[in-house]
Design a protein around this motif. Structure first.
Motif, short mmCIF file in Angstrom:
data_model
loop_
_atom_site.label_atom_id
_atom_site.label_comp_id
_atom_site.label_asym_id
_atom_site.label_seq_id
_atom_site.Cartn_x
_atom_site.Cartn_y
_atom_site.Cartn_z
N ASN A 85 30.43 26.84 41.70
CA ASN A 85 31.47 25.96 41.10
C ASN A 85 30.38 25.32 39.75
OD1 ASN A 85 32.67 24.36 43.46
ND2 ASN A 85 34.03 25.94 42.57
N VAL A 86 29.14 25.40 39.81
CA VAL A 86 28.31 24.59 38.60
C VAL A 86 27.79 25.74 38.21
CG1 VAL A 86 25.99 23.84 37.84
CG2 VAL A 86 27.35 22.94 39.95
N ALA A 87 27.52 27.26 38.69
CA ALA A 87 27.90 28.49 37.67
C ALA A 87 28.74 28.84 37.23
CB ALA A 87 27.17 29.24 39.06
N SER A 88 30.00 29.09 38.11
CA SER A 88 30.98 29.13 37.32
C SER A 88 31.80 28.25 35.98
CB SER A 88 31.52 29.66 38.28
OG SER A 88 32.40 28.50 38.76
N THR A 89 31.39 26.77 36.25
CA THR A 89 32.10 26.22 35.07
C THR A 89 31.07 26.52 33.93
OG1 THR A 89 32.65 24.19 36.61
CG2 THR A 89 31.49 23.76 34.96
N ARG A 90 29.86 26.76 33.92
CA ARG A 90 28.86 26.95 32.73
C ARG A 90 29.39 28.01 32.17
NH1 ARG A 90 24.41 27.74 35.15
NH2 ARG A 90 23.62 25.55 35.24
N VAL A 91 29.60 29.04 32.78
CA VAL A 91 30.48 30.24 32.43
C VAL A 91 31.63 30.74 32.25
CG1 VAL A 91 30.70 32.86 32.87
CG2 VAL A 91 29.14 31.55 33.58
N VAL A 92 32.41 29.33 32.45
CA VAL A 92 33.80 29.67 31.98
C VAL A 92 33.71 28.33 30.63
CG1 VAL A 92 36.14 28.31 32.44
CG2 VAL A 92 34.81 29.37 33.99
N LEU A 93 33.18 27.61 30.20
CA LEU A 93 32.96 26.51 29.52
C LEU A 93 32.04 27.58 28.20
CD1 LEU A 93 32.19 23.40 31.38
CD2 LEU A 93 33.68 24.17 30.14
N LEU A 94 31.53 28.55 28.76
CA LEU A 94 30.96 28.91 27.63
C LEU A 94 30.85 30.42 26.96
CD1 LEU A 94 26.40 29.09 28.62
CD2 LEU A 94 27.70 28.10 26.68
N PHE A 95 31.62 30.88 27.69
CA PHE A 95 32.30 32.36 27.93
C PHE A 95 34.50 32.59 28.08
CE2 PHE A 95 28.46 33.05 28.97
CZ PHE A 95 27.77 33.44 27.53
N GLY A 96 34.85 30.77 27.81
CA GLY A 96 36.23 31.10 28.22
C GLY A 96 37.23 31.06 26.82
N HIS A 97 36.75 31.31 25.50
CA HIS A 97 37.24 31.04 24.66
C HIS A 97 37.46 32.52 24.64
CE1 HIS A 97 32.99 32.74 23.04
NE2 HIS A 97 32.93 32.76 22.79
N GLU A 98 37.15 34.18 25.25
CA GLU A 98 37.26 35.24 25.32
C GLU A 98 38.23 35.61 25.78
OE1 GLU A 98 33.21 37.36 26.31
OE2 GLU A 98 32.07 35.86 24.54
N GLY A 99 38.58 34.74 27.79
CA GLY A 99 40.15 35.15 27.88
C GLY A 99 39.41 35.81 28.69
N GLY A 100 40.43 36.16 29.69
CA GLY A 100 40.53 37.44 30.63
C GLY A 100 39.22 37.25 31.77
N ASP A 101 38.31 38.29 31.90
CA ASP A 101 37.62 38.24 32.67
C ASP A 101 36.41 38.35 32.31
OD1 ASP A 101 36.69 40.50 31.02
OD2 ASP A 101 36.38 42.20 32.22
N ALA A 102 35.90 36.64 31.51
CA ALA A 102 35.40 36.33 30.79
C ALA A 102 34.15 35.30 32.00
CB ALA A 102 35.03 34.99 30.19
N ALA A 103 34.85 35.29 33.03
CA ALA A 103 34.17 34.75 34.44
C ALA A 103 33.88 35.23 35.11
CB ALA A 103 34.33 33.34 35.22
N GLY A 104 34.51 36.97 34.70
CA GLY A 104 33.83 37.65 36.65
C GLY A 104 35.19 37.42 37.02
N LYS A 105 35.67 39.15 37.43
CA LYS A 105 36.88 39.57 37.66
C LYS A 105 37.68 39.16 39.13
CE LYS A 105 36.41 43.15 35.27
NZ LYS A 105 37.49 44.08 34.32
N VAL A 106 36.77 38.45 39.98
CA VAL A 106 37.17 37.35 40.89
C VAL A 106 38.53 36.59 40.33
CG1 VAL A 106 36.90 36.43 42.85
CG2 VAL A 106 35.24 38.35 42.32
N ILE A 107 37.08 35.79 39.44
CA ILE A 107 38.29 34.74 39.05
C ILE A 107 39.33 35.09 38.51
CG2 ILE A 107 38.18 32.68 37.17
CD1 ILE A 107 34.72 32.21 38.52
N GLN A 108 39.69 35.85 37.40
CA GLN A 108 40.53 36.45 36.65
C GLN A 108 41.79 36.92 37.84
OE1 GLN A 108 40.04 40.15 34.45
NE2 GLN A 108 41.41 40.00 33.07
N ALA A 109 40.89 37.66 38.87
CA ALA A 109 42.01 37.96 40.35
C ALA A 109 42.78 37.04 40.30
CB ALA A 109 41.48 39.12 41.32
N PHE A 110 42.28 36.05 40.53
CA PHE A 110 42.26 34.82 41.38
C PHE A 110 43.69 33.73 40.54
CE2 PHE A 110 40.21 35.55 45.20
CZ PHE A 110 40.49 34.99 46.07
#
Length: 702
Positions: A85-110
């Motif tokens: 959760n901590v690792a994905s939060t960091r990725v979401v907050l850093l690259f979430g503005h790019e949308g789509g699969d910025a945090a990986g395919k699994v999060i995008q699929a869910f």
């Protein structure tokens, strides 16, 4: 060489020597270092797979202790998921503005597939999963864990006492008792750990809600302030990623919560859970039949979905019919097998059953049978103290005699009087008496200063005058000089007296071999020289039994073996070997009789009588016993008893000192008298003892 090092490293990793440190490093890395989207996909997939495996193992475990490591795995999985959760939060907050699969395919699929790309639906689905996990599954599992832990810990002393009772009664051996004690301890540790582990699961559910709120608010702020996104775009990007992140963590959390609930609701059984469910829910067709009727009635009501209800009612009715048919088929098969067995059975005879050695019940070496009123005395759950007293008697006797006294097998016997007990040796009655467990026994030691009201009896162990009194009169009896003991002590003392008297019957070939095995550890050459080269175990057993018959302990077994190794070169006669051993351990014998007193008061025979007995021995008549005319034997017995009584009144032991050839016969002559008389030969008196003659018996006048 390098290959062996690599194999050892791999083996250490697989055995957990490096696995735990690596897991900690991975968790720390996920918390502190940025992770690429690909690794997030791998770890999220591993987290889901781990949760599924743990749930299936919980379902297939036959009993909770089969998966005793579950609390530890639950903690590790929770830490792993929170680190993700901590690792994905960091990725979401850093690259979430790019949308789509910025945090990986699994999060995008869910975020896209599971909730259809609608963040409002995603929030609702996430909240429903959290409510199910937190309010229903986790809360129920936590409550069950708490209650199970409390009841398991409360029942632990009772289980331990039940194990001790089975061990003392001879129902289980030491290894079985040790295994059962270990299982009781493991069960208490498991449920205690599960009580704490349930708090991890609840905390994880709360953390999931807080992480969702923090990610959503933080993402909106970062997207609008740092990346210039408008509110709708920022809400769309960050909400879908946040919800996908929350769902991909919440689903494994729900699976682990379900696994925890399955573990704490399981009952110990030898069947798998699926077999238990099918056997207990569908054992009778009645439940399915009634359910089918109710579903059909609901299905024909106007406005109800007829197809769903009626089809399910038909399925339930079909299942009931199939179960009923299976029951009839099994009943018919059982009837056919019974008829076939009856037809094939031989005509009734006196013995048409194949017998086996299991039908031959071995007798108990030491047995204690009790009437039904005495059963609470041998039940620790009811406060009975007799088992502990008997264990103490065995321990003290084993230390005094020098070999392990066998266990006492206790059983109830409805043929006895309610308050009676019976002591048996090799199935033969060695002592019995009737006691009153709700009273105490006041024993007259020989001089008291008053009488007591109660039930007058003889002390079972020593035959002294005694009275069974109410427990409230104990202090009064003690002030009058009586010795007051409870019923458990009476039985234990009687057992102690019987075992001491018959100690030679308790020693067998197995016990002699154990003594030799112990001596081999300290003196291997001595044992190798003695048995079986010079002396057989049977001959050694006979010598040791002769010693025990005269209350000589076997504690100094090394000196006994050394004396036999020397004497066996001159004779193989057990009596002569016994005499040689007695001389070798004379210090121990006299110390057992007289303690460390420097003076030894003895009784001697009239010289003419002793000469006559020596003459009988020289003529070869010694094996037939003492050659005394009846009148002389009676006078000798009476005078020995009178002298022994005077010695007892003076608080000193009675020792008869005779010539060595006469000693075995005189020991046999006085063995079954009313008073205990020790018979020693002149050679058995240590040099540091001063002998004082207090009486001479056997003359014409006594």
């Amino acid at each position: 060489m390098e290959r062996e090092v690599i194999l050892n490293n791999v083996r250490g990793l697989t055995q957990g020597n490096l696995g735990i440190p690596l897991l900690l490093l991975v968790i720390l890395g996920m918390v502190t270092l940025p992770m690429p989207a690909f690794l997030l996909d791998v770890f999220f997939t591993f987290n889901i797979a781990l949760s599924i495996v743990v749930l299936l193992v919980s379902i297939y475990a036959l009993r909770p202790l089969d998966f005793a490591v579950f609390p530890t795995i639950l903690l590790a999985a929770t830490l792993l998921r929170l680190a993700l959760n901590v690792a994905s939060t960091r990725v979401v907050l850093l690259f979430g503005h790019e949308g789509g699969d910025a945090a990986g395919k699994v999060i995008q699929a869910f975020g896209d597939v599971v909730v259809g790309g609608n963040y409002v639906v995603g929030i609702v689905v996430f909240l429903i999963l959290v409510i199910i996990n937190f309010v229903v599954v986790t809360k129920g599992a936590g409550r069950i864990s708490e209650v199970s832990a409390r009841f398991t810990l409360d029942a632990m002393p009772g289980k331990q006492m039940a194990i001790d009772a089975d061990l003392n009664a001879g129902l289980i051996n030491q290894d079985e008792a040790r295994a059962r004690r270990s299982e009781v301890t493991q069960e208490a540790d498991f449920y205690g750990a599960m009580d704490g582990a349930s708090k991890f699961v609840r905390g994880d559910a709360v953390a999931g809600i807080l992480i969702l709120v923090i990610n959503l608010l933080g993402g909106l702020g970062i997207g609008m302030v740092q990346h210039g996104l408008n509110f709708d775009m920022a809400l769309q990007y960050y909400s879908l990623l946040t919800i996908g992140d929350g769902l991909v963590a919440q689903i494994p959390s729900l699976l682990l919560s379900t696994a925890a609930a399955v573990m704490v609701t399981r009952a110990n059984s030898s069947e798998a859970m699926g077999t238990q469910v099918f056997r207990q829910m569908f054992a009778s067709p009645r439940a399915l039949s009634v359910a089918a009727a109710i579903l059909f009635i609901m299905g024909v009501v106007p406005g109800m979905p007829h197809f769903a209800f009626i089809s399910l009612a038909a399925a339930a009715a079909g299942g009931a019919w199939w179960i009923n048919r299976e029951e009839q088929r099994r009943a018919e098969q059982a009837a056919e097998q019974a008829e076939k067995a009856e037809e094939e059975a031989p005509a009734p005879t006196e013995d048409n059953r194949e017998l086996g050695w299991d039908d031959v019940m071995p007798v108990d070496m030491i047995g204690l049978e009790v009437g039904y009123r005495l059963i609470p005395m041998v039940d620790k759950m009811q406060g009975g103290q007799l088992l502990g007293r008997i264990k103490g008697v065995r321990k003290k006797l084993s230390q005094d005699l020098g070999f392990l006294v066998p266990s006492v097998h206790i059983r109830d016997n409805l043929d006895l009087l309610p308050g009676a007990y019976r002591i048996t040796l090799m199935g033969v009655i060695a002592g019995e008496a009737e006691i009153y467990p709700d009273r105490e026994l006041a024993i007259n030691p020989g001089q008291v200063f008053g009488d007591l009201n109660g039930i007058s009896v003889k002390d079972p162990a020593f035959g002294l005058d005694a009275v069974w009194i109410d427990k409230s009169h104990k202090e009064h009896a003690q002030t009058l000089g009586y010795t007051v003991v409870d019923a458990s002590t009476v039985v234990a003392t009687h057992i102690n007296q019987v075992l001491q008297t018959h100690a030679h019957e308790l020693l067998g070939h197995e016990e002699v071999q154990q003594l030799l095995d112990l001596l081999t550890k300290s003196s291997p050459k001595l044992v190798e020289e003695l048995v079986p080269k010079k002396l057989s175990i049977s001959a050694l057993l006979k010598v040791l039994q002769n010693l025990l018959m005269e209350q000589v302990p076997l504690k100094d077994f090394r000196s006994i073996a050394e004396a036999l190794a020397e004497a066996v070169q001159r004779t193989q006669d057990p009596l002569a070997l016994t005499a040689a051993v007695r001389v070798a351990i004379s210090r121990l014998i006299v110390q057992t009789i007289n303690g460390s007193e420097p003076d030894l008061a003895v009784i001697t025979l009239e010289p003419s009588l002793e000469q006559m007995l020596l003459g009988s021995m020289q003529q070869g008549q010694g094996d037939e016993g003492l050659v005394l005319e009846p009148g002389m034997a009676e006078r000798l017995q009476r005078s020995l008893a009178e002298t022994a009584q005077r010695q007892e009144m003076a608080g000193k032991p009675s020792v008869l000192l005779v010539a060595a050839p006469v000693r075995p016969l005189m020991a046999k002559f006085v063995r079954y008298g009313e008073h205990q008389i020790h018979v020693l030969s002149y050679q058995e008196i240590p040099e540091n003892k001063k002998v004082t003659i207090v009486a001479t018996v056997g003359g014409q006048n006594g």
